[in-house]
Motif scaffolding. Structure first.
Motif, PDB file in Angstrom:
ATOM      1  N   THR A 199       0.853  -1.191   0.000  1.00  0.00           N
ATOM      2  CA  THR A 199       0.000   0.000   0.000  1.00  0.00           C
ATOM      3  C   THR A 199       0.887   1.238   0.000  1.00  0.00           C
ATOM      4  O   THR A 199       1.931   1.273   0.665  1.00  0.00           O
ATOM      5  N   ALA A 200       0.448   2.240  -0.764  1.00  0.00           N
ATOM      6  CA  ALA A 200       1.161   3.528  -0.819  1.00  0.00           C
ATOM      7  C   ALA A 200       0.105   4.615  -0.841  1.00  0.00           C
ATOM      8  O   ALA A 200      -0.660   4.722  -1.803  1.00  0.00           O
ATOM      9  N   ARG A 201       0.062   5.409   0.213  1.00  0.00           N
ATOM     10  CA  ARG A 201      -0.953   6.454   0.336  1.00  0.00           C
ATOM     11  C   ARG A 201      -0.285   7.754   0.777  1.00  0.00           C
ATOM     12  O   ARG A 201       0.643   7.749   1.599  1.00  0.00           O
ATOM     13  N   SER A 202      -0.810   8.838   0.237  1.00  0.00           N
ATOM     14  CA  SER A 202      -0.312  10.155   0.622  1.00  0.00           C
ATOM     15  C   SER A 202      -0.969  10.590   1.917  1.00  0.00           C
ATOM     16  O   SER A 202      -2.137  10.284   2.174  1.00  0.00           O
ATOM     17  N   ILE A 203      -0.224  11.325   2.717  1.00  0.00           N
ATOM     18  CA  ILE A 203      -0.764  11.889   3.957  1.00  0.00           C
ATOM     19  C   ILE A 203      -1.412  13.224   3.604  1.00  0.00           C
ATOM     20  O   ILE A 203      -0.756  14.094   3.023  1.00  0.00           O
ATOM     21  N   PRO A 204      -2.707  13.392   3.889  1.00  0.00           N
ATOM     22  CA  PRO A 204      -3.401  14.618   3.473  1.00  0.00           C
ATOM     23  C   PRO A 204      -2.694  15.874   3.977  1.00  0.00           C
ATOM     24  O   PRO A 204      -2.123  15.917   5.072  1.00  0.00           O
ATOM     25  N   ALA A 205      -2.741  16.925   3.121  1.00  0.00           N
ATOM     26  CA  ALA A 205      -2.212  18.256   3.428  1.00  0.00           C
ATOM     27  C   ALA A 205      -0.695  18.255   3.610  1.00  0.00           C
ATOM     28  O   ALA A 205      -0.133  19.173   4.213  1.00  0.00           O
ATOM     29  N   THR A 206      -0.004  17.214   3.129  1.00  0.00           N
ATOM     30  CA  THR A 206       1.462  17.160   3.205  1.00  0.00           C
ATOM     31  C   THR A 206       1.996  16.655   1.873  1.00  0.00           C
ATOM     32  O   THR A 206       1.240  16.248   0.987  1.00  0.00           O
ATOM     33  N   ASP A 207       3.317  16.674   1.743  1.00  0.00           N
ATOM     34  CA  ASP A 207       3.957  16.093   0.572  1.00  0.00           C
ATOM     35  C   ASP A 207       4.639  14.784   0.940  1.00  0.00           C
ATOM     36  O   ASP A 207       5.620  14.373   0.325  1.00  0.00           O
ATOM     37  N   LEU A 208       4.089  14.104   1.986  1.00  0.00           N
ATOM     38  CA  LEU A 208       4.650  12.855   2.473  1.00  0.00           C
ATOM     39  C   LEU A 208       3.872  11.674   1.906  1.00  0.00           C
ATOM     40  O   LEU A 208       2.651  11.739   1.711  1.00  0.00           O
ATOM     41  N   LEU A 209       4.591  10.573   1.696  1.00  0.00           N
ATOM     42  CA  LEU A 209       4.020   9.353   1.141  1.00  0.00           C
ATOM     43  C   LEU A 209       4.367   8.197   2.070  1.00  0.00           C
ATOM     44  O   LEU A 209       5.541   7.945   2.355  1.00  0.00           O
ATOM     45  N   ARG A 210       3.324   7.487   2.585  1.00  0.00           N
ATOM     46  CA  ARG A 210       3.529   6.347   3.486  1.00  0.00           C
ATOM     47  C   ARG A 210       3.399   5.069   2.663  1.00  0.00           C
ATOM     48  O   ARG A 210       2.380   4.826   2.010  1.00  0.00           O
ATOM     49  N   VAL A 211       4.432   4.224   2.710  1.00  0.00           N
ATOM     50  CA  VAL A 211       4.467   2.968   1.957  1.00  0.00           C
ATOM     51  C   VAL A 211       4.602   1.832   2.967  1.00  0.00           C
ATOM     52  O   VAL A 211       5.501   1.862   3.824  1.00  0.00           O
ATOM     53  N   THR A 212       3.710   0.817   2.861  1.00  0.00           N
ATOM     54  CA  THR A 212       3.737  -0.323   3.778  1.00  0.00           C
ATOM     55  C   THR A 212       3.682  -1.611   2.975  1.00  0.00           C
ATOM     56  O   THR A 212       3.165  -1.658   1.856  1.00  0.00           O
ATOM     57  N   TYR A 213       4.211  -2.681   3.577  1.00  0.00           N
ATOM     58  CA  TYR A 213       4.165  -4.009   2.968  1.00  0.00           C
ATOM     59  C   TYR A 213       3.934  -5.017   4.078  1.00  0.00           C
ATOM     60  O   TYR A 213       4.613  -4.999   5.110  1.00  0.00           O
ATOM     61  N   ALA A 214       2.935  -5.910   3.872  1.00  0.00           N
ATOM     62  CA  ALA A 214       2.576  -6.906   4.878  1.00  0.00           C
ATOM     63  C   ALA A 214       3.056  -8.274   4.431  1.00  0.00           C
ATOM     64  O   ALA A 214       2.909  -8.647   3.253  1.00  0.00           O
ATOM     65  N   SER A 215       3.622  -9.047   5.381  1.00  0.00           N
ATOM     66  CA  SER A 215       4.115 -10.390   5.086  1.00  0.00           C
ATOM     67  C   SER A 215       4.135 -11.188   6.380  1.00  0.00           C
ATOM     68  O   SER A 215       4.185 -10.619   7.483  1.00  0.00           O
ATOM     69  N   ASP A 216       4.087 -12.513   6.232  1.00  0.00           N
ATOM     70  CA  ASP A 216       4.185 -13.350   7.429  1.00  0.00           C
ATOM     71  C   ASP A 216       5.622 -13.458   7.929  1.00  0.00           C
ATOM     72  O   ASP A 216       5.872 -13.999   9.006  1.00  0.00           O
ATOM     73  N   ASP A 217       6.580 -12.947   7.149  1.00  0.00           N
ATOM     74  CA  ASP A 217       7.987 -12.916   7.550  1.00  0.00           C
ATOM     75  C   ASP A 217       8.370 -11.459   7.801  1.00  0.00           C
ATOM     76  O   ASP A 217       8.405 -10.649   6.873  1.00  0.00           O
ATOM     77  N   PRO A 218       8.639 -11.053   9.056  1.00  0.00           N
ATOM     78  CA  PRO A 218       8.932  -9.644   9.346  1.00  0.00           C
ATOM     79  C   PRO A 218      10.185  -9.141   8.632  1.00  0.00           C
ATOM     80  O   PRO A 218      10.234  -8.002   8.173  1.00  0.00           O
TER      81      PRO A 218
END
Length: 745
Positions: A126-145
């Protein structure tokens, strides 16, 4: 109650909906359990999931602003007021090329050891922008940390490298574009310089201001000459008009007249024509029209007219109809015509001189008028030359700047925080799967129950039967098993031999139902007692033979002498019910093979049964006979009640034939067996055949599908002597319902 309120009541009839669920509980429960089990299995297979996260700052590069080189390259711009450039970068970071490179570099594999697909990785990313900023949060889910953190960090690395390459590609593309445009711009400078020089040469432009002053002086002189020529033209035109009045022709016609008068050929032909016409007139005084001399003269006149016409047209160069009256002119007229032609020539000369002066004046005026335009064109060409030179110089400077910017490693992405190995898994979704599965199973189960019930066209309740048929409700026989307990299955009446409930279980609710049925039949009419009637049904398997047997037994228990005639000469059943031999019966009695005393048998006190006998090839022919009508009359003389068990109405006329010979017909309806279309067809058949339908009996009714107002139960024991017992109340209700329905009809 108004119609609108009734419709609203039908819409909120929760009892009806509850009955549907009770009828279709098995498929509804199956669907519910299936979805619940599936959701449980999915929940149990869920493994702990770890999520790694990184934070990126996406903005335009500051290097170009600081160095002043490559400004505009790699800038992030909004396409619309609502759009966010960071959202576009969120889609880019999840694109197939970047994800594919991450899979290859980390050698990501699935549970089977095969390389992971792009769509599988993207589903966990998932990659979503944080409202009212120029920041981008990117996450990845897996059973292996560790894998989750490695994928995120590698993804950011590939994305930032790709971003730099894209910016450098933009600079390279700009450099290539400028390199291609420089020769074109240089050619444009040369072309603009050539156009300006050619313009001056073609238009003779040296000093436009002095040329304008000289043109004004020449135009003034030409105006004076034009005025003098116009005065001469006016004088000549006046003399010409006066002379035209005397001649009576315009100059063109006068010219034609003069030409014709002076043409020897025309005048000679005219003279010959006139002589021939005169000679023809003289001969007509001497001969008739058919004389040869007249015919010869007529041909001569016609040939001379044709000769004259051809010569005149050739000289005048005009149509014959316009010149035939101008063939001759006198001497005076010829002089006037000559003067007229001379004045016309003089006038045309003046007109020609005026045209020449006007053209000269127009040319000078046009030149004088074009001088501002020439000045404007000259300035335009000069501006075009200056612009081409400026563009050429700017491209040279820009090319040098871009060559420097192309060598810079500048991107739009800055890593705010790198991904670390997560310590704790994400919250489990097992409860959510279980709740969602249960809710969806419940909803789909209810939808399945109502869907099946919607497509089921069978009559299911007493209310539906009354609405579909509209006959008087004589009785409601509940469904019971052979043990006497309530039973909702429909297979109880499908046994080969009908049950005699009133004999075997006299204290059961079903026996009480038959007592209510005979009571309602007794009070159907106050004028004439109903003693003989036909018992039939719309289709087979509705239990009409069992109803006939139990109703006859109920009447016999009251001390009445009852005869039950098995008139179903196709599929008889009463001999099985009473364990009789069916070697001889009604069919044999109809053809006078036996006597009635030998085939009618007593099976209970006051209760006699006439079996069907041998099945004949044509039952309708036997039933629809005088012998059958006589037998009915004989039976009524000996018995208090005569009941006829007949075949169903569907495609068979036996019941309708016997219905005309008796006091009426009782229709047995079994919910769940007969559908609405067949019930309506049976009703229409009975109406068209003029049958006297006494009413209908609802047989094998599942009491759980009916409203509480139909049945009342108080355990397994019923008392008939106490009017306050539930059974007595039910009997009173059924009797009142039957009476009110009969009165309404």
């Amino acid at each position: 109650m108004s119609l609108a309120s009734q419709d609203y009541y039908e819409e909120i009839d929760f009892q009806k909906y509850w009955n549907v669920l009770k009828r279709r509980w098995l498929p509804a429960t199956t669907v519910f359990l299936t979805l619940t089990v599936l959701s449980t299995a999915i929940a149990l297979r869920q493994k702990p999931s770890y999520e790694a996260e990184t934070l990126l700052q996406v903005r335009s590069s500051a290097a170009s602003r600081l160095t002043g080189v490559g400004e505009g390259l790699g800038e992030l711009e909004r396409l619309t007021l609502q759009s966010n450039p960071v959202d576009s970068q969120a889609q880019i970071i999840q694109s197939a090329p970047i994800v594919s490179e991450v899979i290859q570099s980390l050698d990501l594999r699935d549970e089977n050891g095969n390389p992971m697909l792009v769509k599988d990785v993207v589903s966990k990313l998932t990659a979503r922008s944080i409202p009212a900023t120029d920041l981008l949060r990117v996450t990845y889910a897996s059973d292996d940390p560790e894998q989750a953190a490695a994928v995120i960090n590698r993804l950011v690395e590939v994305y930032t490298k790709n971003n730099v390459l894209v910016n450098r590609a933009e600079a390279a593309a700009a450099r290539e574009f400028i390199a291609k445009e420089l020769p074109k711009t240089e050619a444009a400078v040369r072309a603009a310089d050539s156009d300006l020089r050619r313009f001056k040469e073609e238009n003779g432009v040296v000093l436009l201001e002095s040329e304008a002053q000289e043109a004004v002086n020449i135009i003034s002189k030409l105006e004076d000459q034009v005025t003098q020529a116009r005065a001469e033209l006016s004088d000549t035109s006046a003399r010409l008009a006066q002379l035209q009045g005397r001649v009576g022709a315009d100059p063109r016609r006068a010219t034609v007249i003069a030409a014709l008068s002076q043409s020897a050929g025309v005048q000679e032909a005219l003279t010959q024509l006139q002589a021939a016409q005169q000679e023809l007139a003289v001969e007509r005084t001497r001969y008739t029209e058919d004389h040869p001399a007249i015919a010869n003269l007529q041909r001569r006149v016609q040939s001379l007219e044709e000769l004259l016409r051809n010569r005149a047209v050739s000289v005048a160069r005009s149509d014959w109809n316009n010149i035939r009256s101008d063939l001759q002119a006198g001497a005076l007229q010829q002089d006037l015509i000559g003067e007229l032609v001379r004045l016309e020539v003089q006038r045309q000369g003046i007109v020609l001189r005026l045209q020449t002066l006007a053209q000269a004046s127009s040319a000078y005026r046009q030149r004088a008028g074009s001088l501002p335009r020439l000045e404007q064109q000259q300035r335009e060409l000069e501006r075009r030359l200056n612009a081409a030179q400026t563009t050429y110089e700017a491209l040279l400077v820009r090319l040098q700047e871009i060559q420097v910017a192309e060598n810079q490693n500048v991107g739009n992405v800055r890593v705010v925080s790198s991904a670390t190995v997560p310590d704790e898994p994400l919250p489990s979704k097992k409860k959510l799967f279980l709740v969602a599965g249960a809710l969806s199973g419940m909803l789909l189960g209810v939808a399945t129950a109502f869907g099946i019930d919607l497509f089921d066209r069978s009559i299911k309740t007493v209310k539906e039967a009354r609405e579909a048929l509209g006959y008087t409700l004589l009785g409601v026989i509940p469904a019971f098993s052979r043990s006497g307990k309530s039973h909702s299955a429909l297979g109880a009446l499908d046994q080969p031999a009908p049950r005699i409930v009133v004999r075997d279980m006299p204290q059961s609710p079903i026996a009480a139902s038959y007592q209510m049925l005979q009571a309602n039949l007794k009070f159907l009419s106050s004028d004439k007692a109903v003693r003989s009637f036909v018992i039939t049904s719309s289709v087979a398997q509705e239990g009409k033979s069992e109803v006939a047997a139990n109703l006859a037994a109920t009447l016999a228990q009251l001390g009445r002498k009852v005869l039950l005639v098995d008139a179903d000469l196709r599929r008889p059943a009463q001999h099985h019910t009473w364990n009789l031999v069916n070697a001889a019966g009604l069919s044999n009695l109809l053809i006078d093979q036996v006597s009635s005393e030998s085939v009618i048998q007593e099976v209970m006190p006051n209760f006699y049964v006439l079996p069907s006998g041998v099945v004949p090839p044509n039952p309708v022919a036997l039933l629809d006979s005088k012998r059958m009508a006589a037998l009915v009359d004989d039976f009524l003389k000996e018995y208090d009640f005569v009941l006829f068990d007949t075949p169903p109405l569907a495609g068979i006329a036996d019941a309708a034939v016997l219905g005309k010979m008796t006091d009426g017909m009782v229709l047995v309806v079994r919910p769940g067996v007969v559908d609405s279309s067949r019930a309506l067809a049976a009703r229409e058949f009975l109406k068209q055949s003029g049958q006297q339908v006494l009413g209908m009996v609802l047989n094998c009714v599942d009491v759980r599908n009916e409203p509480d107002s139909y049945f009342y139960y108080a355990g397994s024991q019923y008392r008939f002597n106490d009017p306050s017992t539930p059974l007595a109340k039910a009997a009173q209700f059924a009797a009142s319902a039957g009476s009110s329905s009969e009165k309404s009809q």
